[in-house]
Design a protein around this motif. Structure first.
Motif, mmCIF file in Angstrom:
data_model
loop_
_atom_site.group_PDB
_atom_site.id
_atom_site.type_symbol
_atom_site.label_atom_id
_atom_site.label_comp_id
_atom_site.label_asym_id
_atom_site.label_seq_id
_atom_site.Cartn_x
_atom_site.Cartn_y
_atom_site.Cartn_z
ATOM 1 N N ASP A 165 64.825 141.509 82.433
ATOM 2 C CA ASP A 165 65.301 140.451 82.449
ATOM 3 C C ASP A 165 67.027 140.367 82.235
ATOM 4 O O ASP A 165 67.665 139.481 81.790
ATOM 5 C CB ASP A 165 65.006 139.644 81.067
ATOM 6 N N SER A 211 61.146 126.090 78.152
ATOM 7 C CA SER A 211 60.450 126.665 79.133
ATOM 8 C C SER A 211 60.933 126.304 80.695
ATOM 9 O O SER A 211 60.479 126.879 81.553
ATOM 10 C CB SER A 211 58.873 126.432 79.118
ATOM 11 N N ARG A 547 56.892 130.934 78.007
ATOM 12 C CA ARG A 547 58.163 131.486 77.901
ATOM 13 C C ARG A 547 59.208 130.552 77.498
ATOM 14 O O ARG A 547 59.473 129.856 78.367
ATOM 15 C CB ARG A 547 58.449 132.559 79.189
ATOM 16 N N TYR A 549 63.438 130.110 77.630
ATOM 17 C CA TYR A 549 64.468 130.556 78.177
ATOM 18 C C TYR A 549 65.754 129.803 77.716
ATOM 19 O O TYR A 549 66.764 130.341 77.806
ATOM 20 C CB TYR A 549 64.674 130.355 79.597
ATOM 21 N N VAL A 574 57.264 132.034 73.450
ATOM 22 C CA VAL A 574 57.587 133.686 73.794
ATOM 23 C C VAL A 574 58.875 133.760 74.083
ATOM 24 O O VAL A 574 59.219 133.396 75.258
ATOM 25 C CB VAL A 574 56.630 134.185 74.815
ATOM 26 N N VAL A 576 62.469 134.948 75.598
ATOM 27 C CA VAL A 576 63.055 136.174 76.406
ATOM 28 C C VAL A 576 64.011 136.994 75.477
ATOM 29 O O VAL A 576 64.614 136.380 74.480
ATOM 30 C CB VAL A 576 63.850 135.298 77.361
#
Length: 723
Positions: A165, A211, A547, A549, A574, A576
């Motif tokens: 990432d 997300s 996820r 971001y 979740v 990053v």
């Protein structure tokens, strides 16, 4: 700087120079060709192609590409470097390898789907599945023709590293301005699956805050136009967004992707225009005031399926309207024969045959129109049998009067007229109407009847009026869409989507939202099954984007704690791996005022050179008062009250319920206490929305008592006070 990195940088700089020279050469040649303005069709087509290429190359020139993938297709023995950009183009010499590949091309999907490892990779091409080996995945940042960054996320020959990432975190760490941007350089594998999903599918996307679901949906439109260029057209696509400010916020993404002409509307504006009606101008403000402008300590009102927005957005009302129209059809035909003058009779049985058999395939309003037109032709034929001109003249006069009276005995097949009948706001066609109206919740019936008698139409009335329209009239080709995007879909109703399905070909939807941000639950869905049940199993697909971001790990962990404690939700984000400052939970000082503390917080964050900073209040009244108190210090401070058509960026103060869909570098949540946020799931969702607007820093200022879900224990990350 390592030798390998220096070598890679020099290699990419040399490649960039080569690409820029080629773009300049092609642009110079295209611009040297005079623009054709004549009437020859072939030349017009050729000129359109040249202009499209001029535009594409001009757009590519500052940043020609963003990624490189070295791929060896099985059976070829040749490893090829593939450069991926927003727009693809080749050298003009035939047979040359493409200089840049469009990010939407099948082979470009490898750049997004490849997640490392030594196993073969594959992509779906028109000729079938293509397999091979990936040797290198490289991200590059080019701005204004200058190579700024080279980042290898996979290198087979050097033994690693696997895809990571690093580049994503670098891009996410950039400060925000007042527009949403494209993500073509950082699309993740799970996002790419959604973007490239088949066209004739109702995609439902549950995406946690941050997300990228809105951006993914916009990229999906660009992909569909590329992949199905013969089947879909930009002007036949539409994005439904919650308000004009949000539409302005996302307005740059599609042009950045080279896509224009896609309609971007609110559902209310589109539906009212199609129906030719005006919505009550105070509706939006009244609705927000009712549900969000609380008295201290009262909390948000209770919600059930009988409240007006939930009922009017339900399939219960849709079924009721369908039965209403069916009964209207059964009772539409006047009981008597038609007698234009003494001695001429058109039997009711003959008229009924026209209506119930010959014109049965047409919608109800069209059937009535055709029947009355045929009745008029029958009168004209009978008039020709008159024994003299004087008799014909007398008969014609009498027939015109009786024809008009007969037409007036038919129901008015117009949506608003029938809607008023259903709710008892105008004279009903029969006792059966009252019988159906008895199924409507009493409070909804009473309030809507009062509105309609004053000719007040609210946005919550639009699904019903649209459905009446569809049952009564044809949906024209101009009104049909190739694809519909519904953003913030948790605030849409099942009835809205069911009606929109009548306006789109092949159930082609992208429906996206987040149930955890369902702060408009008085009208929206409470579970995605309310949407998916509208389609057959093979017509729909569900994706979950988990996820986030947008925000740092600290902010996401804190916000997850609010969902767990306050909502009992399992739809957690979740993060990053991007760490930042700890969330600050700060009590108002005993020796200072609330305004003074909020001002101090604002000063601290502005000093860090953030481009966008927002103070989120619980109510609009508090936002207005705070704006007055702070604008002497910051004249550029924007008040966002829901009436704006544009988002200005910079520094803002706004009620938390208007912040959904926006994001800021830093956020101050004012009054994060029990006096403003009750121990209800709905209030916890409001708090969650406010916290997840922050990219880099989140501060919560509060009075003495906090709701149970706003605690230091809500997160594994330490929550601290003033810096």
């Amino acid at each position: 700087m390592s030798q390998s990195f220096q070598s890679a940088y020099q290699e990419e700089e040399s490649r960039l120079r080569e690409v820029i020279v080629e773009i300049d050469r092609q642009l110079e040649r295209l611009r040297s060709i005079p623009v054709y303005t004549g009437h020859d069709f072939t030349e017009q087509v050729l000129e359109a192609g040249r202009e499209e290429k001029r535009q594409a190359l001009g757009k590519s020139l500052p940043e020609p590409y963003f990624g490189r993938l070295d791929f060896q297709e099985n059976g070829t023995g040749e490893k090829k470097p593939l450069y991926i950009g927003k727009v693809g183009f080749d050298k003009e010499e035939a047979g040359d390898h493409p200089m840049v590949i469009d990010w939407r091309a099948p082979v470009a999907s490898l750049f997004y789907s490849f997640t490392g490892g030594t196993e073969p990779a594959s992509f779906e091409a028109p000729e079938g599945l293509i397999e091979g080996l990936v040797y290198l995945k490289r991200n590059v940042v080019i701005r204004k023709q200058i190579l700024e960054r080279v980042s290898d996320t996979y290198n087979r020959e050097s033994g690693g590293p696997a895809v990571n990432d690093e580049f994503l975190v670098y891009r996410l760490g950039e400060n925000k301005d007042n527009r949403l941007r494209d993500i073509v350089s950082t699309i993740q594998a799970e996002q790419d699956k959604i973007i490239r999903a088949a066209k004739n599918t109702a995609l439902i996307i549950q995406g946690v805050a941050g997300s990228g679901k809105t951006t993914v949906a916009l990229h999906r439109l660009a992909y569909l136009l590329y992949q199905y260029k013969e089947q879909v057209h930009a002007e036949k696509m539409i994005i439904f967004a919650p308000n004009l400010m949000f539409l302005d916020y996302i307005s740059d993404v599609l042009p950045e992707l080279g896509v224009g002409d896609i309609q971007q509307r609110t559902f209310g504006d589109w539906a009212a225009e199609l129906l030719g009606i005006e919505l009550f101008s105070g509706d939006h403000a009244q609705t927000l005031h009712r549900w969000f402008e609380i008295e201290p300590g009262r909390g948000t009102p209770d919600i059930n399926d009988e409240v007006s927005g939930r009922y009017k957005g339900s399939l219960r009302l849709m079924g009721l309207i369908r039965r209403f129209v069916e009964r209207m059809e059964e009772n539409a035909l006047p009981d008597e024969d038609f007698i234009p003058w003494d001695g001429a009779v058109l039997k009711r049985e003959a008229i009924a045959e026209w209506f119930e058999q010959e014109y049965k395939p047409y919608p109800l309003a069209k059937r009535k129109e055709r029947l009355l037109a045929r009745l008029h032709r029958w009168i004209e034929m009978e008039l020709k049998k008159s024994p003299s001109g004087a008799v014909m003249k007398e008969r014609k006069k009498k027939a015109a009067q009786r024809e008009k009276a007969y037409a007036n005995r038919w129901p008015k097949f117009e949506p608003l007229a029938l809607y008023k009948q259903l709710f008892g706001a105008s004279k009903a066609a029969g006792a059966w109407v009252e019988e159906l109206a008895g199924e409507i919740p009493a409070d909804v019936l009473k309030a809507t009847r009062k509105d309609l008698k004053q000719n007040i139409v609210r946005e919550e009335d639009l699904p019903a009026l649209l459905y009446f329209h569809c049952l009564l009239h044809d949906i024209t080709g101009e009104q049909r869409f190739d694809h519909i995007v519904i953003d913030e879909a948790q605030d849409f109703s099942p009835f809205q989507v069911a009606v929109l399905d009548l306006f789109v070909r092949g159930h082609s939807f992208t429906i996206l939202g987040d149930l955890s941000q369902g702060i408009h639950a008085y009208r929206g869905v409470h579970a995605w099954e309310e949407m998916s049940s509208l389609f057959k199993e093979e017509e729909t697909a569900y994706f979950a984007l988990t996820r986030s971001y947008r925000s740092t790990m600290e902010i996401i962990e804190f916000a997850n704690g609010i969902l767990e404690k306050g909502v009992g939700s399992e739809l957690l984000a979740v993060p990053v791996f991007r760490s930042g400052d700890a969330v600050r939970l700060i009590p108002y000082g005993s020796g200072s005022s609330r305004t003074k503390d909020l001002k101090r917080a604002m000063e601290s964050l502005i000093a860090k050179d953030y481009r966008t900073v927002a103070i989120l209040t619980r109510t609009l009244r508090e936002a207005e008062e705070l704006h007055v108190e702070l604008r002497a210090e910051w004249p550029e401070l924007n008040l966002i009250d829901g009436s704006e058509g544009t988002y200005q960026g910079g520094y803002s103060v706004l009620p938390v319920y208007l912040s959904k869909g926006l994001e800021f570098d830093a956020v101050i949540v004012a009054d994060a206490d029990a006096g403003h946020y009750a121990e209800k799931a709905w209030d916890a969702k409001l708090m969650y929305v406010g916290c997840t607007r922050a990219l880099h820093e989140l501060w919560l200022l509060h009075g003495e008592a906090r709701p149970s879900y706003v605690t230091a224990e809500a997160s594994d990350i330490t929550v601290i006070g003033w810096p």
